[in-house]
Motif scaffolding. Structure first.
Motif, PDB file in Angstrom:
ATOM      1  N   LEU A 204       0.830  -1.202   0.000  1.00  0.00           N
ATOM      2  CA  LEU A 204       0.000   0.000   0.000  1.00  0.00           C
ATOM      3  C   LEU A 204       0.865   1.253   0.000  1.00  0.00           C
ATOM      4  N   ASP A 205       1.855   1.257   0.876  1.00  0.00           N
ATOM      5  CA  ASP A 205       2.756   2.411   0.968  1.00  0.00           C
ATOM      6  C   ASP A 205       3.498   2.645  -0.349  1.00  0.00           C
ATOM      7  N   ARG A 206       3.951   1.571  -0.979  1.00  0.00           N
ATOM      8  CA  ARG A 206       4.709   1.704  -2.220  1.00  0.00           C
ATOM      9  C   ARG A 206       3.841   2.202  -3.373  1.00  0.00           C
ATOM     10  N   HIS A 207       2.538   2.030  -3.246  1.00  0.00           N
ATOM     11  CA  HIS A 207       1.631   2.529  -4.280  1.00  0.00           C
ATOM     12  C   HIS A 207       1.014   3.868  -3.890  1.00  0.00           C
ATOM     13  N   GLY A 208       1.635   4.577  -2.969  1.00  0.00           N
ATOM     14  CA  GLY A 208       1.225   5.935  -2.653  1.00  0.00           C
ATOM     15  C   GLY A 208       0.092   6.056  -1.668  1.00  0.00           C
ATOM     16  N   ILE A 209      -0.277   4.962  -0.999  1.00  0.00           N
ATOM     17  CA  ILE A 209      -1.304   5.011   0.030  1.00  0.00           C
ATOM     18  C   ILE A 209      -0.607   5.242   1.367  1.00  0.00           C
ATOM     19  N   GLU A 210      -0.867   6.383   1.980  1.00  0.00           N
ATOM     20  CA  GLU A 210      -0.172   6.700   3.228  1.00  0.00           C
ATOM     21  C   GLU A 210      -0.677   5.820   4.364  1.00  0.00           C
ATOM     22  N   ILE A 211       0.257   5.390   5.215  1.00  0.00           N
ATOM     23  CA  ILE A 211      -0.079   4.581   6.386  1.00  0.00           C
ATOM     24  C   ILE A 211      -0.104   5.488   7.609  1.00  0.00           C
ATOM     25  N   GLY A 212      -1.237   5.477   8.320  1.00  0.00           N
ATOM     26  CA  GLY A 212      -1.365   6.187   9.581  1.00  0.00           C
ATOM     27  C   GLY A 212      -1.571   5.200  10.706  1.00  0.00           C
ATOM     28  N   ALA A 213      -1.494   5.675  11.937  1.00  0.00           N
ATOM     29  CA  ALA A 213      -1.613   4.804  13.115  1.00  0.00           C
ATOM     30  C   ALA A 213      -3.008   4.919  13.723  1.00  0.00           C
ATOM     31  N   HIS A 214      -3.443   3.794  14.333  1.00  0.00           N
ATOM     32  CA  HIS A 214      -4.803   3.708  14.884  1.00  0.00           C
ATOM     33  C   HIS A 214      -4.767   2.916  16.194  1.00  0.00           C
ATOM     34  N   THR A 215      -3.711   3.134  16.969  1.00  0.00           N
ATOM     35  CA  THR A 215      -3.371   2.388  18.190  1.00  0.00           C
ATOM     36  C   THR A 215      -2.926   0.968  17.836  1.00  0.00           C
ATOM     37  N   VAL A 216      -2.593   0.197  18.878  1.00  0.00           N
ATOM     38  CA  VAL A 216      -2.158  -1.187  18.679  1.00  0.00           C
ATOM     39  C   VAL A 216      -3.363  -2.124  18.613  1.00  0.00           C
ATOM     40  N   THR A 217      -4.248  -2.049  19.599  1.00  0.00           N
ATOM     41  CA  THR A 217      -5.344  -3.016  19.700  1.00  0.00           C
ATOM     42  C   THR A 217      -6.730  -2.389  19.582  1.00  0.00           C
ATOM     43  N   HIS A 218      -6.810  -1.133  19.165  1.00  0.00           N
ATOM     44  CA  HIS A 218      -8.085  -0.443  18.941  1.00  0.00           C
ATOM     45  C   HIS A 218      -8.947  -0.372  20.204  1.00  0.00           C
ATOM     46  N   PRO A 219      -8.397   0.051  21.329  1.00  0.00           N
ATOM     47  CA  PRO A 219      -9.231   0.220  22.524  1.00  0.00           C
ATOM     48  C   PRO A 219      -9.921   1.578  22.515  1.00  0.00           C
ATOM     49  N   ILE A 220     -10.965   1.714  23.301  1.00  0.00           N
ATOM     50  CA  ILE A 220     -11.476   3.038  23.627  1.00  0.00           C
ATOM     51  C   ILE A 220     -10.485   3.630  24.629  1.00  0.00           C
ATOM     52  N   LEU A 221      -9.829   4.694  24.261  1.00  0.00           N
ATOM     53  CA  LEU A 221      -8.721   5.198  25.074  1.00  0.00           C
ATOM     54  C   LEU A 221      -9.162   5.602  26.474  1.00  0.00           C
ATOM     55  N   THR A 222     -10.383   6.102  26.605  1.00  0.00           N
ATOM     56  CA  THR A 222     -10.858   6.496  27.931  1.00  0.00           C
ATOM     57  C   THR A 222     -11.113   5.295  28.843  1.00  0.00           C
ATOM     58  N   SER A 223     -11.100   4.077  28.291  1.00  0.00           N
ATOM     59  CA  SER A 223     -11.283   2.883  29.121  1.00  0.00           C
ATOM     60  C   SER A 223      -9.970   2.391  29.723  1.00  0.00           C
ATOM     61  N   ASP A 261     -14.704   8.929  23.734  1.00  0.00           N
ATOM     62  CA  ASP A 261     -13.733   7.881  23.399  1.00  0.00           C
ATOM     63  C   ASP A 261     -12.290   8.322  23.634  1.00  0.00           C
ATOM     64  N   PHE A 262     -12.068   9.620  23.651  1.00  0.00           N
ATOM     65  CA  PHE A 262     -10.764  10.193  23.984  1.00  0.00           C
ATOM     66  C   PHE A 262     -11.011  11.580  24.554  1.00  0.00           C
ATOM     67  N   ASP A 263     -10.010  12.094  25.283  1.00  0.00           N
ATOM     68  CA  ASP A 263     -10.156  13.420  25.871  1.00  0.00           C
ATOM     69  C   ASP A 263      -8.836  14.170  25.770  1.00  0.00           C
ATOM     70  N   ALA A 264      -8.735  15.282  26.466  1.00  0.00           N
ATOM     71  CA  ALA A 264      -7.555  16.147  26.344  1.00  0.00           C
ATOM     72  C   ALA A 264      -6.266  15.431  26.714  1.00  0.00           C
ATOM     73  N   ARG A 265      -6.325  14.476  27.626  1.00  0.00           N
ATOM     74  CA  ARG A 265      -5.117  13.714  27.981  1.00  0.00           C
ATOM     75  C   ARG A 265      -4.562  12.972  26.768  1.00  0.00           C
ATOM     76  N   HIS A 266      -5.446  12.383  25.987  1.00  0.00           N
ATOM     77  CA  HIS A 266      -5.008  11.577  24.845  1.00  0.00           C
ATOM     78  C   HIS A 266      -4.547  12.464  23.686  1.00  0.00           C
ATOM     79  N   VAL A 267      -5.173  13.628  23.547  1.00  0.00           N
ATOM     80  CA  VAL A 267      -4.688  14.594  22.563  1.00  0.00           C
ATOM     81  C   VAL A 267      -3.243  14.965  22.871  1.00  0.00           C
ATOM     82  N   ALA A 268      -2.948  15.205  24.153  1.00  0.00           N
ATOM     83  CA  ALA A 268      -1.576  15.540  24.558  1.00  0.00           C
ATOM     84  C   ALA A 268      -0.633  14.374  24.307  1.00  0.00           C
ATOM     85  N   MET A 269      -1.090  13.150  24.525  1.00  0.00           N
ATOM     86  CA  MET A 269      -0.254  11.966  24.280  1.00  0.00           C
ATOM     87  C   MET A 269       0.087  11.822  22.797  1.00  0.00           C
TER      88      MET A 269
END
Length: 319
Positions: A204-223, A261-269
């Motif tokens: 995907l990356d080699r064909h110009g599709i940018e890879i972004g991050a979405h956490t490791v295990t997809h938790p609700i961060l506030t949990s 699902d996320f708050d100011a703490r996670h924005v700072a992280m």
């Protein structure tokens, strides 16, 4: 609404909002080759194909990082749109990538790194169980989730929606126990192999599709506690950078509801981890006024190209 009217309406919106360039970001997840008997957050292949063709004809589709740079520079073109996919399903590689390549459309895929290479997301395990368990009542009182009916397809669909939404907010260990309980009668079969492999991520990356991050295990961060949330955010960046061999600069919050699902703490992280921008699931187009770490991005539910185009124009008009 024909193509000319879509373009002229989009141009008029851009003129009315001059000096405040706007970009609408569409957000997909898993792409299905054929319709599913149960509803979910999935784009059917045929629908995706129609929507991508409309974007190619009527909108200016930008790479996500280019769109952010254009907003900063005040050079956003009219009818600006970005395409994103969440979670890291292999169907993005197998079904969406050929469409994107044929139409020369850029996109970004936000990958939950812990599911790369053979692992299965918890929500897909729930889908598999709801689809395949025998007709009965499903008693999940031990998890505080009550009783669900599987006696008809509409009841299964309702159960899937209620159960998936409730499961999002369980503590991760309790959610894993629930998934294990559901899988015991059916085993884990169909859900295997749904996610990208490292080789697919690289392709995907080699064909110009940018890879972004979405956490490791997809938790609700506030949990999570703060240490666990920080690890989910920073480790996803590190693990994906090791796969693609370059910086992973963009992040998407799982589920993405601001304050829930996320708050100011996670924005700072996310900022501290070195990401350049982060995305929510709020409705609307991004503008220069938005916090770079809380940028809106929405799902295109529409079945027809007309409704899809109208929704994008509404987002661009609203900002």
């Amino acid at each position: 609404m024909n193509d000319h009217l879509i373009r002229s309406t989009g141009n008029a919106i851009a003129r009315l909002t001059r000096g405040n360039g706007r970009v609408a970001i569409v957000n997909y997840h898993r792409v299905l080759a054929a319709p599913s008997p149960l509803p979910g957050v999935r784009a059917q292949h045929r629908r995706l194909h129609r929507q991508m063709e409309l974007l190619a004809r009527c909108f200016n589709v930008l790479p996500l990082r280019d769109a952010l740079a254009a907003i900063d520079a005040g050079t956003v073109p009219p009818r600006a749109v970005c395409i994103t996919f969440d979670d890291g399903y292999r169907s993005v590689h197998d079904l969406a990538l050929p469409v994107l390549r044929r139409l020369k459309l850029p996109a970004t895929v936000f990958v939950s790194s812990g599911y790369v290479n053979g692992h299965t997301m918890w929500n897909d395990s729930i889908v598999e169980a709801v689809e395949t368990l025998p007709e009965q009542e499903l008693d999940l009182a031990e998890f505080g989730l009550g009783v669900y009916s599987l006696r008809s397809m509409p009841e299964r669909a309702a159960t899937l929606g209620r159960l998936t939404e409730a499961s999002k907010y369980l503590p991760p260990q309790e959610r894993s126990r629930l998934v294990g309980r559901l899988q015991t009668p059916v085993g884990e079969r169909a859900a295997e192999g749904l996610m990208l492999t490292p080789e697919m991520v690289v392709n995907l990356d080699r064909h110009g599709i940018e890879i972004g991050a979405h956490t490791v295990t997809h938790p609700i961060l506030t949990s999570l506690d703060e240490a666990a949330a920080q690890q989910e955010i920073s480790d996803s960046k590190r693990e994906l950078e090791a796969i693609v061999g370059k910086e992973v600069a963009l992040f998407a919050y799982p589920n993405g509801k601001v304050g829930k699902d996320f708050d100011a703490r996670h924005v700072a992280m996310v900022r501290a981890a070195g990401f350049q921008a982060a995305f929510t699931t709020a409705v609307g187009a991004i503008t220069r006024r938005h916090d770079r770490y809380q940028l809106p991005r929405s799902r295109p539910w529409d079945d027809t190209p007309f409704r899809f185009a109208l929704r994008l124009l509404q987002w661009l008009a609203r900002g």
